[in-house]
Design a protein around this motif. Structure first.
Motif, PDB file in Angstrom:
ATOM      1  N   PRO A 353       0.805  -1.231   0.000  1.00  0.00           N
ATOM      2  CA  PRO A 353       0.000   0.000   0.000  1.00  0.00           C
ATOM      3  C   PRO A 353       0.838   1.281   0.000  1.00  0.00           C
ATOM      4  CG  PRO A 353      -0.109  -1.111   2.143  1.00  0.00           C
ATOM      5  CD  PRO A 353       0.543  -2.069   1.191  1.00  0.00           C
ATOM      6  N   TYR A 354       1.971   1.294   0.718  1.00  0.00           N
ATOM      7  CA  TYR A 354       2.777   2.519   0.745  1.00  0.00           C
ATOM      8  C   TYR A 354       3.392   2.774  -0.635  1.00  0.00           C
ATOM      9  CZ  TYR A 354       5.977   6.171   2.281  1.00  0.00           C
ATOM     10  OH  TYR A 354       6.628   7.376   2.429  1.00  0.00           O
ATOM     11  N   THR A 355       3.861   1.735  -1.281  1.00  0.00           N
ATOM     12  CA  THR A 355       4.446   1.881  -2.615  1.00  0.00           C
ATOM     13  C   THR A 355       3.380   2.307  -3.621  1.00  0.00           C
ATOM     14  OG1 THR A 355       5.999   0.129  -2.021  1.00  0.00           O
ATOM     15  CG2 THR A 355       5.913   0.765  -4.325  1.00  0.00           C
ATOM     16  N   GLU A 356       2.175   1.781  -3.474  1.00  0.00           N
ATOM     17  CA  GLU A 356       1.057   2.206  -4.326  1.00  0.00           C
ATOM     18  C   GLU A 356       0.780   3.695  -4.117  1.00  0.00           C
ATOM     19  OE1 GLU A 356      -2.313   1.646  -6.969  1.00  0.00           O
ATOM     20  OE2 GLU A 356      -0.608   0.344  -6.500  1.00  0.00           O
ATOM     21  N   ALA A 357       0.798   4.135  -2.868  1.00  0.00           N
ATOM     22  CA  ALA A 357       0.575   5.554  -2.580  1.00  0.00           C
ATOM     23  C   ALA A 357       1.709   6.407  -3.136  1.00  0.00           C
ATOM     24  CB  ALA A 357       0.449   5.759  -1.057  1.00  0.00           C
ATOM     25  N   LEU A 358       2.933   5.870  -3.095  1.00  0.00           N
ATOM     26  CA  LEU A 358       4.074   6.596  -3.645  1.00  0.00           C
ATOM     27  C   LEU A 358       3.894   6.818  -5.152  1.00  0.00           C
ATOM     28  CD1 LEU A 358       7.806   5.873  -2.777  1.00  0.00           C
ATOM     29  CD2 LEU A 358       7.115   6.488  -5.080  1.00  0.00           C
ATOM     30  N   ALA A 359       3.425   5.791  -5.861  1.00  0.00           N
ATOM     31  CA  ALA A 359       3.197   5.936  -7.301  1.00  0.00           C
ATOM     32  C   ALA A 359       2.108   6.979  -7.578  1.00  0.00           C
ATOM     33  CB  ALA A 359       2.820   4.582  -7.903  1.00  0.00           C
ATOM     34  N   LYS A 360       1.081   7.028  -6.733  1.00  0.00           N
ATOM     35  CA  LYS A 360       0.051   8.070  -6.877  1.00  0.00           C
ATOM     36  C   LYS A 360       0.667   9.456  -6.677  1.00  0.00           C
ATOM     37  CE  LYS A 360      -3.880   5.370  -5.109  1.00  0.00           C
ATOM     38  NZ  LYS A 360      -4.912   5.299  -4.036  1.00  0.00           N
ATOM     39  N   GLU A 361       1.533   9.566  -5.679  1.00  0.00           N
ATOM     40  CA  GLU A 361       2.133  10.864  -5.390  1.00  0.00           C
ATOM     41  C   GLU A 361       3.036  11.333  -6.522  1.00  0.00           C
ATOM     42  OE1 GLU A 361       3.016  14.119  -2.451  1.00  0.00           O
ATOM     43  OE2 GLU A 361       1.400  13.193  -3.614  1.00  0.00           O
ATOM     44  N   VAL A 362       3.664  10.400  -7.236  1.00  0.00           N
ATOM     45  CA  VAL A 362       4.435  10.760  -8.424  1.00  0.00           C
ATOM     46  C   VAL A 362       3.538  11.473  -9.427  1.00  0.00           C
ATOM     47  CG1 VAL A 362       5.592   9.812 -10.466  1.00  0.00           C
ATOM     48  CG2 VAL A 362       6.182   8.945  -8.194  1.00  0.00           C
ATOM     49  N   LEU A 363       2.333  10.950  -9.643  1.00  0.00           N
ATOM     50  CA  LEU A 363       1.402  11.539 -10.606  1.00  0.00           C
ATOM     51  C   LEU A 363       0.893  12.905 -10.155  1.00  0.00           C
ATOM     52  CD1 LEU A 363      -0.673   8.346 -11.500  1.00  0.00           C
ATOM     53  CD2 LEU A 363       1.200   9.355 -12.819  1.00  0.00           C
ATOM     54  N   ARG A 364       0.803  13.114  -8.837  1.00  0.00           N
ATOM     55  CA  ARG A 364       0.342  14.405  -8.334  1.00  0.00           C
ATOM     56  C   ARG A 364       1.457  15.436  -8.329  1.00  0.00           C
ATOM     57  NH1 ARG A 364       0.704  17.991  -4.657  1.00  0.00           N
ATOM     58  NH2 ARG A 364       2.414  16.837  -3.689  1.00  0.00           N
ATOM     59  N   TRP A 365       2.612  15.024  -7.830  1.00  0.00           N
ATOM     60  CA  TRP A 365       3.720  15.958  -7.598  1.00  0.00           C
ATOM     61  C   TRP A 365       4.312  16.477  -8.909  1.00  0.00           C
ATOM     62  CZ3 TRP A 365       9.284  15.333  -7.961  1.00  0.00           C
ATOM     63  CH2 TRP A 365      10.025  16.282  -7.251  1.00  0.00           C
ATOM     64  N   ASN A 366       4.443  15.600  -9.880  1.00  0.00           N
ATOM     65  CA  ASN A 366       4.896  16.008 -11.212  1.00  0.00           C
ATOM     66  C   ASN A 366       3.688  15.932 -12.146  1.00  0.00           C
ATOM     67  OD1 ASN A 366       7.005  16.316 -13.497  1.00  0.00           O
ATOM     68  ND2 ASN A 366       5.891  14.460 -14.059  1.00  0.00           N
ATOM     69  N   VAL A 367       3.149  17.068 -12.525  1.00  0.00           N
ATOM     70  CA  VAL A 367       1.946  17.075 -13.355  1.00  0.00           C
ATOM     71  C   VAL A 367       2.375  16.959 -14.814  1.00  0.00           C
ATOM     72  CG1 VAL A 367      -0.195  18.254 -13.882  1.00  0.00           C
ATOM     73  CG2 VAL A 367       0.845  18.525 -11.629  1.00  0.00           C
ATOM     74  N   VAL A 368       2.092  15.796 -15.405  1.00  0.00           N
ATOM     75  CA  VAL A 368       2.584  15.490 -16.742  1.00  0.00           C
ATOM     76  C   VAL A 368       1.957  16.404 -17.797  1.00  0.00           C
ATOM     77  CG1 VAL A 368       2.634  13.713 -18.529  1.00  0.00           C
ATOM     78  CG2 VAL A 368       3.132  13.106 -16.157  1.00  0.00           C
ATOM     79  N   ALA A 369       0.658  16.652 -17.696  1.00  0.00           N
ATOM     80  CA  ALA A 369      -0.046  17.524 -18.651  1.00  0.00           C
ATOM     81  C   ALA A 369      -0.690  18.661 -17.864  1.00  0.00           C
ATOM     82  CB  ALA A 369      -1.092  16.736 -19.432  1.00  0.00           C
TER      83      ALA A 369
END
Length: 514
Positions: A353-369
């Motif tokens: 679960p923590y690693t899953e949350a980390l991957a979500k935070e990647v998508l939030r912290w660096n906004v691709v579009a």
């Protein structure tokens, strides 16, 4: 020969033409049924053309400033073209989701779409039957987690190869990330296996998608607001882009046609592996229109997966360089669940679960579009008491939505725990409901994208320690400075990537074709 006097007269004629257009608009303009949304005050004739942010200055920051000053829905007008900017998730959902029949069209991009040649890519298609055919084709392949699961082995194999390349040449991280993202999507789209560095198909995607990002960003070209410049000669003021577009169009055509023709040649020879394109072509006699849909559906899948994932995975390494405590927590979870004797796989996803949350935070912290691609309104609408005229462009400021302190505590911090339930605290909003767009124009590759990011995150953390580089005894802290454009990338940075142990090296060096 063109003289200064000639150019001066041309400028005067251009101004007079603009005055004439503005006068006609003023004469025939009917009274609006409601006020426009608030926004920066415009000037007579030119409207808000001076307020439009330039592509190089991160337009989402300007849009965020408008949101703070004018509210969640703001408005500008440039030469009769209305643009509405949305700075809240609620406004985006209320308009782009709940009123999707009105808000799902795309504007015409005179430069990027018409001249450079991106008008057939799914992201720029107008709402209608052709768009639905593209989306149907892609949905069958990657439209659900179950569908994407069929390709999980491709993701795992290519990520193993990525680990080996990073171990061998850690200083070429960005190139390795691009290589891997391209390899995964090429296998799925065209059945093409990338076997070496500097692959021509991966290079084509890099060049083509860089052009897409640059040519479709808000404010990229004056001609997008003044389409009459498309007909002007390249020496005409504001038409200098014409010196670029011929070469750009050749790159786009090569990116679309080359892998497609590769599949057709392999099918003719009876050696084509199964892929998105081969499945659509197999045992079918296609009309010219049908073949065009297949070709551009495949290119849309290829384009959508080849650049956005690069941005997210590269930003993951940036975040781990800057937020070492987060890295250690994720590694402790992986060590406890997986152990030292194997690499993680997609089968482990529900146990981390923590690693899953980390991957979500990647998508939030660096906004691709950061601003997505503008929607276009097909009919007049009144929303929250504001008049949104037919033909308006609607830009969701996705960057601000994912950095709004009312939604995300300390948004500049990289904090996966914001997505976990701790001590009865409710998790913050899942960024995947925002970062992939809204309504009918939501990215159809959402499941493939998040799967690719997750497997890269978990495998990399299992075997590598990522930290700041030390040069001449000085620790170098990377700068967080995302690029402008439709697709935003972290600024290139240095980091140290070392294997965590001798056992980690053994795992990396196992045959990646298991």
């Amino acid at each position: 020969m063109l003289t200064l006097t000639n150019v001066t007269w041309l400028n005067i004629l251009l101004c007079l033409a603009c005055v004439g257009v503005y006068f006609l608009m003023w004469v025939f303009n009917k009274k609006n049924p409601a006020p426009y949304p608030p926004g920066p005050p415009g000037w007579p004739l030119i409207g808000n053309i001076l307020d439009m942010p330039h592509i190089r200055v991160k337009p989402w920051l300007t849009f965020a400033t408008w949101g703070k000053k004018y509210g969640n829905i703001s408005h500008i007008q440039v030469m009769g073209q209305h643009t509405v900017v949305l700075n809240s998730v609620k406004a985006a959902i209320d308009m782009l989701d709940k009123k999707s029949t009105l808000y799902s069209d795309r504007p015409i991009f005179p430069v990027g779409g018409q001249l450079v040649g991106w008008k057939h890519i799914m992201a720029l298609l107008p709402d209608g039957d052709c768009l639905r055919r593209y989306r149907r084709n892609i949905h069958r392949v990657i439209g659900s987690r179950a569908a994407v699961g069929i390709y999980s082995q491709i993701g795992e194999v290519e990520t193993r190869r990525f680990l080996k390349r990073v171990l061998t040449k850690p200083g070429q991280l960005q190139a390795h990330v691009r290589h891997t993202a391209g390899a995964i999507i090429l296998r799925i789209s065209y059945g093409y296996e990338v076997t070496k560095n500097d692959d021509p198909f991966v290079d084509l995607a890099d060049r083509g998608l860089d052009l897409f990002s640059r040519s479709t960003a808000p404010g990229a070209f004056v001609a997008d607001s003044m389409p009459f410049l498309i007909k002007a000669p390249e020496w005409f003021p504001g038409a200098g882009f014409k010196r670029l577009v011929h070469d750009w169009r050749k790159i786009v055509e090569e990116m679309v046609f080359t892998p497609y023709n590769f599949v057709k040649d392999q099918m003719a020879a009876g050696i084509a592996p199964e892929s998105f394109t081969s499945n659509l072509l197999e045992n079918r006699t296609l009309s010219v229109e049908d073949e065009n849909v297949v070709k551009w559906s495949a290119a849309s899948l290829y384009a959508g997966g080849a650049d956005t994932t690069v941005s997210a995975i590269y930003s993951f390494f940036l975040a781990m360089t800057l937020f070492h405590d987060v890295q250690k927590k994720a590694q402790a979870e992986i060590d406890a669940v997986i152990g030292p004797d194997r690499l993680p796989s997609f089968a482990d996803r529900g146990s981390l679960p923590y690693t899953e949350a980390l991957a979500k935070e990647v998508l939030r912290w660096n906004v691709v579009a950061p601003t997505g691609i503008p929607h276009r309104v097909t009919e007049d609408d009144i929303h929250d008491g504001y008049f949104i005229p037919k033909g308006s462009l609607v830009i969701p400021n996705i960057w601000f939505m994912l950095n709004d302190p009312q939604t995300y505590a300390s948004p500049l911090q990289f904090n996966p725990e914001r997505f976990l339930s701790n001590d009865g605290k409710k998790p913050e909003t899942d960024p995947r409901t925002i970062c992939f767009g809204f309504g009918r124009r939501i990215c159809p590759g959402i499941h493939l994208a998040e799967a690719s990011v997750w497997i890269s995150v978990v495998m990399s953390l299992a075997v590598f320690d990522i930290s700041k580089v030390v040069e001449n005894g000085v620790e170098i802290t990377p700068e967080v400075d995302p690029s402008s454009g439709t697709i935003s990338h972290p600024k290139p940075f240095k980091c140290s990537i070392k294997p965590r142990s001798v056992k980690a090296v053994e795992l990396i060096e196992q045959d990646a074709n298991y």
